[in-house]
Design a protein around this motif. Structure first.
Motif, PDB file in Angstrom:
ATOM      1  N   MET A 223      13.989  -5.592  43.870  1.00 52.48           N
ATOM      2  CA  MET A 223      15.227  -5.304  43.143  1.00 52.48           C
ATOM      3  C   MET A 223      16.324  -6.284  43.540  1.00 52.48           C
ATOM      4  O   MET A 223      17.122  -6.698  42.707  1.00 52.48           O
ATOM      5  N   ARG A 224      16.347  -6.612  44.834  1.00 48.49           N
ATOM      6  CA  ARG A 224      17.382  -7.552  45.300  1.00 48.49           C
ATOM      7  C   ARG A 224      17.218  -8.903  44.609  1.00 48.49           C
ATOM      8  O   ARG A 224      18.178  -9.503  44.160  1.00 48.49           O
ATOM      9  N   LYS A 225      15.970  -9.344  44.488  1.00 46.71           N
ATOM     10  CA  LYS A 225      15.759 -10.625  43.802  1.00 46.71           C
ATOM     11  C   LYS A 225      16.213 -10.490  42.341  1.00 46.71           C
ATOM     12  O   LYS A 225      16.908 -11.369  41.819  1.00 46.71           O
ATOM     13  N   GLY A 226      15.834  -9.380  41.707  1.00 48.21           N
ATOM     14  CA  GLY A 226      16.208  -9.148  40.313  1.00 48.21           C
ATOM     15  C   GLY A 226      17.705  -9.282  40.099  1.00 48.21           C
ATOM     16  O   GLY A 226      18.164  -9.932  39.171  1.00 48.21           O
ATOM     17  N   LEU A 227      18.462  -8.686  41.007  1.00 48.22           N
ATOM     18  CA  LEU A 227      19.924  -8.738  40.880  1.00 48.22           C
ATOM     19  C   LEU A 227      20.474 -10.135  41.166  1.00 48.22           C
ATOM     20  O   LEU A 227      21.347 -10.628  40.470  1.00 48.22           O
ATOM     21  N   MET A 228      19.901 -10.759  42.190  1.00 47.14           N
ATOM     22  CA  MET A 228      20.427 -12.072  42.593  1.00 47.14           C
ATOM     23  C   MET A 228      20.145 -13.170  41.579  1.00 47.14           C
ATOM     24  O   MET A 228      20.933 -14.108  41.436  1.00 47.14           O
ATOM     25  N   VAL A 229      19.021 -13.056  40.876  1.00 50.49           N
ATOM     26  CA  VAL A 229      18.668 -14.169  39.965  1.00 50.49           C
ATOM     27  C   VAL A 229      18.857 -13.804  38.495  1.00 50.49           C
ATOM     28  O   VAL A 229      18.424 -14.545  37.616  1.00 50.49           O
ATOM     29  N   GLU A 230      19.512 -12.680  38.259  1.00 53.10           N
ATOM     30  CA  GLU A 230      19.683 -12.209  36.875  1.00 53.10           C
ATOM     31  C   GLU A 230      20.211 -13.310  35.939  1.00 53.10           C
ATOM     32  O   GLU A 230      19.640 -13.580  34.873  1.00 53.10           O
ATOM     33  N   GLU A 231      21.288 -13.963  36.379  1.00 50.62           N
ATOM     34  CA  GLU A 231      21.890 -14.999  35.532  1.00 50.62           C
ATOM     35  C   GLU A 231      20.966 -16.214  35.414  1.00 50.62           C
ATOM     36  O   GLU A 231      20.895 -16.839  34.361  1.00 50.62           O
TER      37      GLU A 231
ATOM     38  N   ILE B 244      17.243  -7.195  24.471  1.00 51.54           N
ATOM     39  CA  ILE B 244      16.391  -8.026  25.334  1.00 51.54           C
ATOM     40  C   ILE B 244      16.619  -7.604  26.778  1.00 51.54           C
ATOM     41  O   ILE B 244      17.767  -7.538  27.235  1.00 51.54           O
ATOM     42  N   ASP B 245      15.535  -7.307  27.437  1.00 52.10           N
ATOM     43  CA  ASP B 245      15.662  -6.928  28.838  1.00 52.10           C
ATOM     44  C   ASP B 245      14.887  -7.924  29.695  1.00 52.10           C
ATOM     45  O   ASP B 245      13.729  -8.237  29.412  1.00 52.10           O
ATOM     46  N   ILE B 246      15.569  -8.409  30.708  1.00 49.88           N
ATOM     47  CA  ILE B 246      14.981  -9.446  31.557  1.00 49.88           C
ATOM     48  C   ILE B 246      14.391  -8.809  32.813  1.00 49.88           C
ATOM     49  O   ILE B 246      15.045  -7.986  33.445  1.00 49.88           O
ATOM     50  N   LYS B 247      13.176  -9.195  33.133  1.00 53.77           N
ATOM     51  CA  LYS B 247      12.578  -8.746  34.392  1.00 53.77           C
ATOM     52  C   LYS B 247      12.201  -9.992  35.187  1.00 53.77           C
ATOM     53  O   LYS B 247      11.361 -10.777  34.725  1.00 53.77           O
ATOM     54  N   SER B 248      12.847 -10.158  36.312  1.00 54.58           N
ATOM     55  CA  SER B 248      12.552 -11.337  37.122  1.00 54.58           C
ATOM     56  C   SER B 248      11.405 -11.016  38.067  1.00 54.58           C
ATOM     57  O   SER B 248      11.532 -10.140  38.922  1.00 54.58           O
ATOM     58  N   SER B 249      10.298 -11.726  37.902  1.00 52.08           N
ATOM     59  CA  SER B 249       9.109 -11.435  38.730  1.00 52.08           C
ATOM     60  C   SER B 249       9.359 -11.843  40.175  1.00 52.08           C
ATOM     61  O   SER B 249      10.092 -12.799  40.439  1.00 52.08           O
TER      62      SER B 249
END
Lengths: 291, 284
Positions: free
Chosen positions: A112-120, A159-164
């Motif tokens: 989740m932390r990665k998801g939030l940090m790389v969202e943009e 559109i929903d982004i999911k950062s792997s």
């Protein structure tokens, strides 16, 4: 903060809808009832077919009939009630604590932390791959059942982004069945925004340096390294770890895996029905504790 | 306050005394260069934060102000050098924008005003008609800001932003929206913002105007204003700008580029127009 005293108007976040849509593994009351009625009919036929009612077989059959009748009597009043799965009940208990006592469960993890940090960064990757400009949506949507903030909304498409987390988890999304949690999340967003379809975009972007440092630190403890400067095995493992988290060599077009999900109004109705059941359960079993 | 900074320890003064630096300002301003450099040093040494800022960022900002021929004189309100995070950032005032617009020789009228509650009646966004009574003295609270210009060819434009819209804009695009100029000089910042937006969207975009829009609110990283950093823009917005910049750079067709036009932020107009010229082969 005012305490919420019942679940009548409690809203469910789209990101957690998947939890309440899990069906119980055991049979429903209606199924159990129908099964017991069929069983009783068969037991009655079997008993009738026995010529000598004085035998032990006949007595056993009679006992089974009585047991079955008792079961039917027990289920009948609740045969139309649908029990909630344990996972759902756990989620509702958490939701009650959050609503009544204002405490949230801490469920942050490295993914989740990665998801939030790389969202943009993921949005930029998605923009470049699709050659369209996207901005993060900040509008919060809600109706009488659900609420949520979709990542992006353009031309009536959510559109929903999911950062792997890493390249392995990313490529697994190619063949994997659509994650049910995401399916319900996007149905929720479509219900809220009126969108006709949704896109789930898995993105592969580099892991931010602070998270890599954290992983390297964990590795150090796991490997029991005491001399960081001179441990060659650790140095090699660190190199491998960094390589696992940076993807300059992967072609940009391959770094987005998009799945299209169509709006399903029947499922949205099911969702609302389930929320009504969840609210009833919360009022009966959870809010009554505080009444 | 100048005595707060010891003369002999002042790295900014030493920097501006270098021959190359003096020569640069002489090339830009001729005889006026000494006076200009003196005013820059006065500003830099009278503010403790600026006095400790990176001298190169002060030099770059001063070069841009000199190129635009906007004096760094607080009482004129054309342009300022403002400290931000250990560097000097550029601020163009609304008067600076008016000055640059006038120099194109194509504006018959240009103005930006505060609209007070006793003056404001309504604004028609479609016809751009502001229903307000400016014959009465403004009283009470300011409810919005209106920018207006009329070109000599007859084209005119009016924009009205309510105070809520200005506040939302400052909150979105400035990390320091609750401090610095936004707190101390809100009206001036609001007027600048509305006028800048109006000119950037519909005004005559001269090279100087483009440069001013580009360097406004930014730390200038090169003396020709080619490289700037929007340090005050919140990360999310700066990422959006970065995203748009990459998209503009990657366009290979004019249709693709024009598809982005409506979302291009003010600070990327320059990049957009350059790409447009490149794709249409119109370099004139």
């Amino acid at each position: 903060m005012d305490k919420i005293l019942n679940a009548d108007s409690l809203l469910f976040r789209c990101s957690s809808l998947g939890y309440i849509m899990i069906d119980p593994k055991e049979k429903s009351n209606a199924e159990k009832y129908a099964e017991a009625v069929t069983n009783l009919s068969k037991l009655n036929s079997d008993y009738e077919a026995i010529k000598n009612k004085e035998t032990k077989t006949a007595a056993n059959k009679l006992a089974a009939i009585e047991k079955c009748k008792l079961l039917i009597k027990e289920i009948e009043p609740v045969k139309d009630e649908r029990p909630l799965a344990d996972t759902v009940k756990n989620h509702l208990a958490d939701k009650y604590v959050s609503a009544y006592y204002g405490r949230e469960t801490d469920i942050t993890n490295k993914y989740m932390r990665k998801g939030l940090m790389v969202e943009e960064d993921s949005m930029t990757l998605y923009s470049l791959v699709t050659n369209q400009f996207f901005q993060k949506n900040i509008k919060k949507y809600s109706n009488e059942f659900i609420c949520g903030t979709p990542d992006m909304l353009k031309d009536e498409i959510v559109i929903d982004i999911k950062s792997s987390w890493d390249i392995f988890t990313f490529y697994r999304t190619n063949k994997a069945k659509l994650n049910k949690m995401y399916y319900w999340q996007l149905q929720g967003y479509m219900a809220l925004t009126g969108a006709k379809s949704a896109k789930l975009a898995y993105c592969l972007v580099d892991t931010p340096q602070p998270l890599i440092f954290q992983e390297l630190n964990n590795l150090k403890y796991k490997m029991g390294v005491t001399d960081v400067e001179n441990d060659e095995t650790y140095a090699t493992a660190c190199e491998e770890m960094e390589r696992l988290m940076k993807y300059d060599d992967v072609p940009r077009e391959e770094k987005v895996n998009e799945i299209i999900i169509e709006r399903n109004d029947e499922d949205i109705e099911r969702l609302y029905e389930r929320i009504k059941e969840c609210r009833a359960y919360m009022n009966k079993h959870l809010f009554k504790l505080a009444a | 306050m100048a005595d707060l900074v010891k003369k002999q320890d002042n790295p900014i003064k030493s920097f501006f005394e270098r021959d190359g630096v003096k020569q640069k300002f002489h090339e830009l301003l001729g005889k006026r260069s000494t006076q200009f450099v003196t005013s820059v040093l006065q500003i830099a040494t009278s503010n403790k934060l600026l006095a400790n800022a990176d001298p190169i960022s002060i030099y770059n900002a001063a070069c841009v102000a000199a190129t635009l021929d906007l004096p760094l004189n607080n009482s004129l309100g054309f342009a300022w050098i403002v400290p931000y995070g250990g560097a000097a950032s550029m601020q163009i005032g609304w008067r600076g924008y008016v000055q640059l617009a006038q120099r194109t020789g194509q504006y018959k009228r240009i103005n930006v005003v505060e609209v007070y509650e006793n003056q404001f009646k309504g604004f028609n966004a479609l016809t751009e008609e502001l229903d307000a009574d400016f014959t009465v003295q403004g009283n009470g609270t300011v409810v919005g800001y209106c920018a207006y210009f009329l070109l000599i060819n007859g084209f005119e434009k009016a924009t009205y932003w309510s105070i809520e819209k200005v506040k939302a804009h400052s909150k979105k695009y400035s990390k320091s929206h609750a401090s610095g100029p936004w707190r101390d000089e809100f009206d001036k910042m609001a007027k600048k913002t509305v006028l800048k937006h109006t000119l950037a969207q519909w005004g005559i975009l001269s090279i100087e105007m483009n440069t001013a829009i580009k360097v406004d609110n930014a730390v200038v990283r090169s003396d020709d204003a080619m490289e700037v950093d929007y340090v005050d823009v919140p990360q999310k917005q700066s990422k959006e700008v970065e995203r748009m910049q990459k998209l503009i750079e990657e366009q290979t067709t004019i249709e693709g580029l024009r598809g982005l036009q409506k979302d291009v932020p003010d600070e990327l107009l320059d990049a957009y127009l350059m790409k447009e010229q490149e794709l249409t082969g119109n370099n004139g």
